[in-house]
Design a protein around this motif. Structure first.
Motif, PDB file in Angstrom:
ATOM      1  N   VAL A 122     -52.206 -57.296 -16.284  1.00  0.00           N
ATOM      2  CA  VAL A 122     -53.605 -57.222 -17.085  1.00  0.00           C
ATOM      3  C   VAL A 122     -54.366 -58.285 -16.124  1.00  0.00           C
ATOM      4  CG1 VAL A 122     -54.414 -58.526 -19.109  1.00  0.00           C
ATOM      5  CG2 VAL A 122     -52.107 -57.667 -19.102  1.00  0.00           C
ATOM      6  N   GLU A 123     -55.331 -57.656 -15.919  1.00  0.00           N
ATOM      7  CA  GLU A 123     -56.622 -58.449 -14.904  1.00  0.00           C
ATOM      8  C   GLU A 123     -58.055 -58.290 -15.792  1.00  0.00           C
ATOM      9  OE1 GLU A 123     -56.609 -56.917 -10.943  1.00  0.00           O
ATOM     10  OE2 GLU A 123     -54.429 -56.504 -10.962  1.00  0.00           O
ATOM     11  N   GLY A 124     -58.455 -59.356 -15.841  1.00  0.00           N
ATOM     12  CA  GLY A 124     -59.677 -59.370 -16.785  1.00  0.00           C
ATOM     13  C   GLY A 124     -59.410 -58.999 -18.143  1.00  0.00           C
ATOM     14  N   ASP A 125     -60.266 -57.939 -18.543  1.00  0.00           N
ATOM     15  CA  ASP A 125     -60.066 -57.272 -19.753  1.00  0.00           C
ATOM     16  C   ASP A 125     -59.699 -55.711 -19.611  1.00  0.00           C
ATOM     17  OD1 ASP A 125     -61.318 -59.460 -21.090  1.00  0.00           O
ATOM     18  OD2 ASP A 125     -63.276 -58.709 -20.886  1.00  0.00           O
ATOM     19  N   THR A 126     -58.810 -55.720 -18.561  1.00  0.00           N
ATOM     20  CA  THR A 126     -58.120 -54.138 -18.359  1.00  0.00           C
ATOM     21  C   THR A 126     -56.687 -54.450 -18.133  1.00  0.00           C
ATOM     22  OG1 THR A 126     -58.297 -54.310 -15.921  1.00  0.00           O
ATOM     23  CG2 THR A 126     -60.372 -53.453 -17.168  1.00  0.00           C
ATOM     24  N   VAL A 127     -56.103 -53.246 -18.483  1.00  0.00           N
ATOM     25  CA  VAL A 127     -54.501 -53.235 -18.251  1.00  0.00           C
ATOM     26  C   VAL A 127     -54.335 -52.048 -17.250  1.00  0.00           C
ATOM     27  CG1 VAL A 127     -52.369 -52.542 -19.702  1.00  0.00           C
ATOM     28  CG2 VAL A 127     -54.340 -53.903 -20.875  1.00  0.00           C
ATOM     29  N   ASP A 128     -53.446 -52.485 -16.202  1.00  0.00           N
ATOM     30  CA  ASP A 128     -53.068 -51.479 -15.555  1.00  0.00           C
ATOM     31  C   ASP A 128     -51.672 -51.062 -15.981  1.00  0.00           C
ATOM     32  OD1 ASP A 128     -55.284 -52.039 -13.790  1.00  0.00           O
ATOM     33  OD2 ASP A 128     -53.797 -53.386 -12.424  1.00  0.00           O
ATOM     34  N   LEU A 129     -51.750 -49.586 -16.360  1.00  0.00           N
ATOM     35  CA  LEU A 129     -50.613 -48.802 -16.626  1.00  0.00           C
ATOM     36  C   LEU A 129     -50.059 -47.811 -15.740  1.00  0.00           C
ATOM     37  CD1 LEU A 129     -49.335 -48.885 -19.563  1.00  0.00           C
ATOM     38  CD2 LEU A 129     -50.604 -46.492 -20.064  1.00  0.00           C
ATOM     39  N   GLY A 130     -48.864 -47.840 -15.439  1.00  0.00           N
ATOM     40  CA  GLY A 130     -48.291 -47.069 -14.411  1.00  0.00           C
ATOM     41  C   GLY A 130     -47.606 -45.668 -15.153  1.00  0.00           C
ATOM     42  N   ASP A 132     -46.372 -42.143 -14.552  1.00  0.00           N
ATOM     43  CA  ASP A 132     -45.726 -41.239 -13.343  1.00  0.00           C
ATOM     44  C   ASP A 132     -45.978 -41.854 -11.939  1.00  0.00           C
ATOM     45  OD1 ASP A 132     -44.575 -39.159 -15.255  1.00  0.00           O
ATOM     46  OD2 ASP A 132     -46.815 -38.329 -15.214  1.00  0.00           O
ATOM     47  N   ASP A 133     -46.668 -41.217 -11.037  1.00  0.00           N
ATOM     48  CA  ASP A 133     -47.129 -41.950  -9.844  1.00  0.00           C
ATOM     49  C   ASP A 133     -48.442 -42.393  -9.767  1.00  0.00           C
ATOM     50  OD1 ASP A 133     -44.354 -41.303  -8.797  1.00  0.00           O
ATOM     51  OD2 ASP A 133     -45.235 -39.183  -8.236  1.00  0.00           O
ATOM     52  N   GLN A 134     -49.131 -42.612 -10.867  1.00  0.00           N
ATOM     53  CA  GLN A 134     -50.561 -43.076 -10.755  1.00  0.00           C
ATOM     54  C   GLN A 134     -50.633 -44.438 -11.594  1.00  0.00           C
ATOM     55  OE1 GLN A 134     -52.929 -39.577 -11.578  1.00  0.00           O
ATOM     56  NE2 GLN A 134     -54.056 -40.330  -9.989  1.00  0.00           N
ATOM     57  N   THR A 135     -51.703 -45.105 -11.263  1.00  0.00           N
ATOM     58  CA  THR A 135     -51.865 -46.377 -11.870  1.00  0.00           C
ATOM     59  C   THR A 135     -53.231 -46.363 -12.602  1.00  0.00           C
ATOM     60  OG1 THR A 135     -50.401 -47.580 -10.754  1.00  0.00           O
ATOM     61  CG2 THR A 135     -52.154 -49.092 -12.067  1.00  0.00           C
ATOM     62  N   TYR A 136     -53.442 -46.419 -13.979  1.00  0.00           N
ATOM     63  CA  TYR A 136     -54.876 -46.458 -14.289  1.00  0.00           C
ATOM     64  C   TYR A 136     -55.275 -48.004 -14.948  1.00  0.00           C
ATOM     65  CZ  TYR A 136     -53.780 -41.553 -14.640  1.00  0.00           C
ATOM     66  OH  TYR A 136     -53.362 -40.058 -14.221  1.00  0.00           O
ATOM     67  N   SER A 137     -56.423 -48.211 -14.674  1.00  0.00           N
ATOM     68  CA  SER A 137     -56.992 -49.353 -15.223  1.00  0.00           C
ATOM     69  C   SER A 137     -57.662 -48.973 -16.466  1.00  0.00           C
ATOM     70  CB  SER A 137     -57.835 -49.968 -14.235  1.00  0.00           C
ATOM     71  OG  SER A 137     -57.124 -50.590 -12.990  1.00  0.00           O
ATOM     72  N   LEU A 138     -57.176 -49.618 -17.639  1.00  0.00           N
ATOM     73  CA  LEU A 138     -57.548 -48.980 -19.006  1.00  0.00           C
ATOM     74  C   LEU A 138     -58.374 -50.358 -19.492  1.00  0.00           C
ATOM     75  CD1 LEU A 138     -54.611 -47.224 -20.129  1.00  0.00           C
ATOM     76  CD2 LEU A 138     -56.630 -46.546 -18.978  1.00  0.00           C
ATOM     77  N   PRO A 139     -59.590 -50.221 -19.870  1.00  0.00           N
ATOM     78  CA  PRO A 139     -60.306 -51.398 -20.618  1.00  0.00           C
ATOM     79  C   PRO A 139     -59.907 -51.414 -22.086  1.00  0.00           C
ATOM     80  CG  PRO A 139     -61.867 -49.778 -19.682  1.00  0.00           C
ATOM     81  CD  PRO A 139     -60.686 -49.108 -19.704  1.00  0.00           C
ATOM     82  N   ILE A 140     -59.364 -52.928 -22.385  1.00  0.00           N
ATOM     83  CA  ILE A 140     -58.879 -52.906 -23.672  1.00  0.00           C
ATOM     84  C   ILE A 140     -59.710 -52.782 -24.590  1.00  0.00           C
ATOM     85  CG2 ILE A 140     -57.940 -54.809 -25.131  1.00  0.00           C
ATOM     86  CD1 ILE A 140     -56.723 -56.184 -22.647  1.00  0.00           C
ATOM     87  N   ALA A 141     -60.991 -52.820 -24.487  1.00  0.00           N
ATOM     88  CA  ALA A 141     -61.877 -52.831 -25.578  1.00  0.00           C
ATOM     89  C   ALA A 141     -62.145 -51.141 -25.833  1.00  0.00           C
ATOM     90  CB  ALA A 141     -63.431 -53.361 -25.160  1.00  0.00           C
TER      91      ALA A 141
END
Length: 154
Positions: A122-130, A132-141
């Protein structure tokens, strides 16, 4: 408007729930303003039993009756967040780093709205979700819904 009402309810009810020795994990309000469902998810290190829900329901009802002065008709539901608990803020996601989650977004991220993967950070207001083989930075808002995804070992 609904967001403001939810924040007001959170500010009103969280101290009541905390004073009883529980954590107000999440609050949901559905339906019309004059009639609807107010759902509280409570948690504690010892877990939640039916008696805990009854205690919180009784106290919260009393506070809402005084605060509202009879202007609304609502159904109050109090329960444990469960194994597939909702995740609604940074603290929720931080607490479950390394666990699996399902996230639905209001708007597409990298061409998709639905994600299933491991909470990495969790960085700032985003969650890094892994996923499969990719990481997505998803804004919580921008999350429409997020829940833990329990994994059961055979």
């Amino acid at each position: 408007m609904a967001e403001r009402m939810s924040q007001r309810l959170q500010q009103l009810l969280e101290p009541v729930v905390n004073d009883l020795g529980y954590e107000l994990w999440h609050l949901e309000s559905t339906g019309a303003a004059k009639s609807g469902v107010l759902r509280l998810y409570i948690d504690s290190p010892a877990g939640i039993a039916l008696e805990d829900c009854e205690t919180v329901s009784h106290e919260v009802s009393a506070v809402l009756d005084v605060e509202d002065a009879g202007n609304s008709n609502y159904q109050l539901e109090v329960s444990s967040p469960g194994l597939d608990r909702p995740l609604a803020n940074k603290a929720h996601f931080r607490r479950f780093i390394g666990e699996r989650a399902r996230v639905n977004m209001f708007a597409p991220v990298a061409g998709q709205r639905k994600f299933r993967g491991v909470i990495l950070a969790v960085e700032g207001d985003t969650v890094d979700l892994g996923c499969d083989d990719q990481t997505y930075s998803l804004p919580i808002a921008d999350m429409a819904k997020a829940r833990l995804e329990p994994v059961f070992d055979d």
